[in-house]
Scaffold this active site. Structure first.
Site, short mmCIF file in Angstrom:
data_model
loop_
_atom_site.label_atom_id
_atom_site.label_comp_id
_atom_site.label_asym_id
_atom_site.label_seq_id
_atom_site.Cartn_x
_atom_site.Cartn_y
_atom_site.Cartn_z
N ASP A 122 -6.81 -3.72 8.19
CA ASP A 122 -6.11 -4.78 7.44
C ASP A 122 -5.56 -5.86 8.36
OD1 ASP A 122 -6.66 -3.46 5.09
OD2 ASP A 122 -4.78 -2.35 5.08
N ARG A 127 -17.23 0.78 -0.69
CA ARG A 127 -16.07 1.57 -1.06
C ARG A 127 -16.33 2.47 -2.28
NH1 ARG A 127 -11.11 -2.21 -1.55
NH2 ARG A 127 -9.89 -0.75 -0.33
N ARG A 134 -8.49 -2.03 -7.19
CA ARG A 134 -9.05 -0.73 -6.87
C ARG A 134 -7.98 0.37 -6.87
NH1 ARG A 134 -13.12 2.00 -4.15
NH2 ARG A 134 -12.21 3.42 -2.66
N ASN A 179 0.81 -1.22 0.00
CA ASN A 179 0.00 0.00 0.00
C ASN A 179 0.84 1.28 0.00
OD1 ASN A 179 -2.22 -1.56 -0.17
ND2 ASN A 179 -2.81 -1.38 2.00
N CYS A 211 -10.89 -6.00 -4.07
CA CYS A 211 -11.40 -6.97 -3.10
C CYS A 211 -12.88 -6.68 -2.81
CB CYS A 211 -10.61 -6.87 -1.79
SG CYS A 211 -8.98 -7.59 -1.86
N1 EPU Z 1 -13.90 4.97 6.03
C1 EPU Z 1 -14.59 5.38 7.11
N2 EPU Z 1 -14.06 6.35 7.88
C2 EPU Z 1 -12.88 6.93 7.60
C3 EPU Z 1 -12.13 6.51 6.50
C4 EPU Z 1 -12.69 5.51 5.72
O1 EPU Z 1 -15.65 4.87 7.39
O2 EPU Z 1 -12.49 7.85 8.31
C5 EPU Z 1 -14.51 3.95 5.20
C6 EPU Z 1 -14.94 4.57 3.92
O3 EPU Z 1 -16.36 4.53 3.83
C7 EPU Z 1 -14.31 3.80 2.83
C8 EPU Z 1 -13.58 2.69 3.54
O4 EPU Z 1 -13.57 2.98 4.91
O5 EPU Z 1 -15.28 3.24 1.97
C9 EPU Z 1 -12.18 2.55 3.01
O6 EPU Z 1 -11.37 3.58 3.47
P1 EPU Z 1 -10.28 4.21 2.53
O7 EPU Z 1 -10.92 5.05 1.50
O8 EPU Z 1 -9.26 4.81 3.40
O9 EPU Z 1 -9.71 2.90 1.83
P2 EPU Z 1 -8.93 2.80 0.51
O10 EPU Z 1 -8.13 4.01 0.29
O11 EPU Z 1 -9.83 2.34 -0.56
C10 EPU Z 1 -6.76 1.73 1.57
C11 EPU Z 1 -5.98 0.46 1.43
C12 EPU Z 1 -6.79 -0.70 1.97
C13 EPU Z 1 -7.07 -0.43 3.44
C14 EPU Z 1 -7.79 0.92 3.59
C15 EPU Z 1 -7.98 1.34 5.02
C16 EPU Z 1 -4.56 0.84 -0.48
C17 EPU Z 1 -4.24 0.54 -1.89
N3 EPU Z 1 -5.65 0.25 0.04
O12 EPU Z 1 -7.95 1.56 0.82
O13 EPU Z 1 -5.98 -1.85 1.87
O14 EPU Z 1 -7.89 -1.44 3.97
O15 EPU Z 1 -7.02 1.96 2.94
O16 EPU Z 1 -6.75 1.46 5.67
O17 EPU Z 1 -3.83 1.56 0.19
C18 EPU Z 1 -5.52 -4.15 1.73
O18 EPU Z 1 -4.32 -3.87 1.61
O19 EPU Z 1 -5.93 -5.32 1.93
C19 EPU Z 1 -6.52 -3.09 1.63
C20 EPU Z 1 -7.78 -3.32 1.37
#
Ligand code: EPU
Length: 500
Positions: A386, A200, A171, A99, A195
């Site tokens: 995670d 999301r 994603r 990440n 995933c």
């Molecule tokens: N969310 C909240 N509150 C927040 C922040 C996020 O409820 O303050 C919810 C949102 O609704 C959102 C979801 O959590 O739909 C995902 O959050 P975020 O947008 O931060 O996720 P992302 O950017 O899509 C990254 C990582 C994920 C990890 C999440 C959370 C990468 C490429 N992916 O995803 O990694 O789970 O942040 O830390 O960096 C993994 O590696 O297995 C993975 C899924």
């Protein structure tokens, strides 16, 4: 059959360790033919040779002019087989974080200069992103023995991704948008997949681009962005949540525009900070690292350089739990403690025995693990979502009842139904909360990976279970865990990759 190569054949051969002569021998053609294909002066035209090459390289390399010609290859059933009950002992070195690598690679698209990355993990998400970059026209060199990847995005063409199906595989492809938009004023990609961990929405990204004056056209198939100005009209983004990738995407975009901007309620995860530090090194001025508010003074013509991918805290947590549930002793090296403090806090509450050393974590046999009142996931510096599923497996081995509260994703407790197949005592209260009662002797079963982290969790469960566990859908695990089976085997576990 008429085919074309989706990527440079020479690069494909280098990546897959074929020389022109070994490839020619394998295909039963003259070496000159392979050289001609590499030079782009001809393509294979015999059906037999095309089929043999397709069996080697598949859709990654070969595009059929008539899709009907594509050979139908029976899909192999691949799974990890684990025979539980072995103690783990030894040392493990933690590779760079997926990440962090994904957004840092995307930041390399901002510059025409070469970006060299060290400590790069050899995982499938990285392979896919680099193939997408090649479709864009970037020059890539990979040396995974040395963990080095070089990206030169001098001659990229942002219109090349409109039909690129690879984008749908993960994603994180959405992270390409910020860099292309800053550099070319336009970006178009197929709708990214990933995933199955929850709804999301992409709105955290798209609404934020729109708020800076970007024209956004998105439907269920594609995302198209255009930005016609040199300067922002509105210079502020007010995020509704501290989204990790949206923060990275917008920071990359703002770093590439010669103007000032402010981002409020940004994410603080270590990988976000690593990307911001890279952007600083490339020439952007960024204030507010480590806070929820960033001030960015971007510029055109950012520089390349050498950037180290920071170590993967999720892997540290996964291997630590592997030892705690099986017994034994493990020294985990290349650890950044700062990103793991909430994980350590949760471990401490279970009574786990571990020691923080300089850049390393030592984990000891911990026979008296006890339940914890509540494990609640949160944005950084809270307990990472995670690590929730690996920790859920640990809780099956703790005496008493624990509550898991997964606050971020609504599908990240599904793995508990797989754990139930192995005999775990689970009560799912709602999509975000479940109770786990331990300590339970798990028994081997055929289970599946629901997502990347849940897949790793099932392998952990297999390590402590009686008998044989088979974990399917391992392509998820391969997205983020480098040599998972081999590493566990090197510590004494009985884990093998099976293909049948
Ligand atoms: N969310 C909240 N509150 C927040 C922040 C996020 O409820 O303050 C919810 C949102 O609704 C959102 C979801 O959590 O739909 C995902 O959050 P975020 O947008 O931060 O996720 P992302 O950017 O899509 C990254 C990582 C994920 C990890 C999440 C959370 C990468 C490429 N992916 O995803 O990694 O789970 O942040 O830390 O960096 C993994 O590696 O297995 C993975 C899924």
């Amino acid at each position: 059959m008429k085919i074309s190569f989706k990527k440079n054949l020479k690069n494909w051969c280098e990546e897959n360790r074929w020389t022109p002569s070994t490839l020619a021998d394998h295909l039963g053609v003259k070496r000159q033919s392979v050289h001609n294909w590499m030079a782009g002066t001809s393509t294979p035209n015999s059906d037999e040779v095309v089929t043999k090459l397709f069996l080697l390289a598949g859709d990654d390399l070969i595009e059929f002019e008539n899709t009907e010609d594509r050979p139908k290859i029976p899909r192999k059933n691949r799974y990890l087989q684990i025979i539980g009950g072995k103690e783990l002992k030894g040392e493990i070195n933690i590779p760079g974080a997926k990440n962090a690598a994904l957004p840092m690679f995307c930041a390399a698209l901002l510059t025409t200069e070469k970006c060299t990355f060290t400590n790069v993990p050899e995982i499938s998400d990285i392979a896919v992103l680099l193939q997408i970059f090649e479709t864009l026209g970037a020059e890539i060199s990979r040396d995974f023995d040395k963990k080095i990847v070089e990206i030169t995005a001098k001659n990229i063409d942002p219109t090349k991704l409109g039909k690129c199906e690879l984008v749908k595989k993960m994603r994180a492809s959405i992270l390409i948008l910020g860099a292309l938009l800053a550099r070319f004023g336009k970006a178009e990609i197929q709708l990214p997949g990933g995933c199955v961990i929850g709804a999301r929405p992409n709105s955290a990204h798209l609404d934020s681009f729109a708020s800076l004056g970007v024209f956004v056209d998105a439907d269920e198939n594609k995302i198209s962005l255009e930005f016609e100005r040199e300067k922002f009209i509105n210079k502020q983004v007010l995020f509704s949540e501290a989204s990790v990738t949206a923060t990275e995407n917008l920071a990359i975009f703002c770093a590439g525009i010669a103007d000032d901007s402010e981002l409020f309620f940004t994410a603080l995860e270590t990988h976000v900070t690593a990307t911001l530090k890279m952007l600083q090194k490339m020439g952007a001025v960024i204030d507010g690292l480590g806070t929820h508010c960033l001030k960015i003074r971007g510029k055109k013509n950012l520089k390349g350089g050498t950037f180290e991918i920071p170590s993967d805290g999720i892997l540290v947590g996964t291997y630590a739990i592997a030892v705690l549930i099986t017994g034994g002793e493990l020294l985990i090296k290349n650890v950044n403690h700062a990103e793991l403090m909430s994980f350590y806090g949760a471990l401490q509450r279970t009574g786990a025995i571990f020691e923080l050393q300089k850049n390393a974590l030592k984990v000891f046999k911990s026979p008296n693990l006890k339940s914890i009142k509540k494990l609640q996931t949160s944005i950084f510096p809270g307990f990472s979502t995670d690590l929730q599923s690996p920790f859920g497996v640990l809780l099956t081995q703790c005496e008493g009842e624990s509550l898991i509260f997964e606050t971020l994703f609504e599908n990240r407790l599904i793995y508990l139904s797989e754990l139930e197949k192995m005999g775990a005592d689970i009560q799912v209260l709602n999509p975000h909360q479940a109770k786990i009662r331990g300590k339970i002797k798990l028994k081997g079963a055929n289970v599946q990976s629901w997502d990347l982290r849940a897949g790793a969790a099932m392998v952990l469960a297999g390590l402590v279970a009686d008998g044989v566990t088979r974990v399917s859908n391992i392509n998820y695990i391969e997205r983020g865990y480098e040599n998972f089976a081999e590493n566990l085997r090197s510590l004494g576990a009985d884990v093998i990759n099976i293909e049948e």
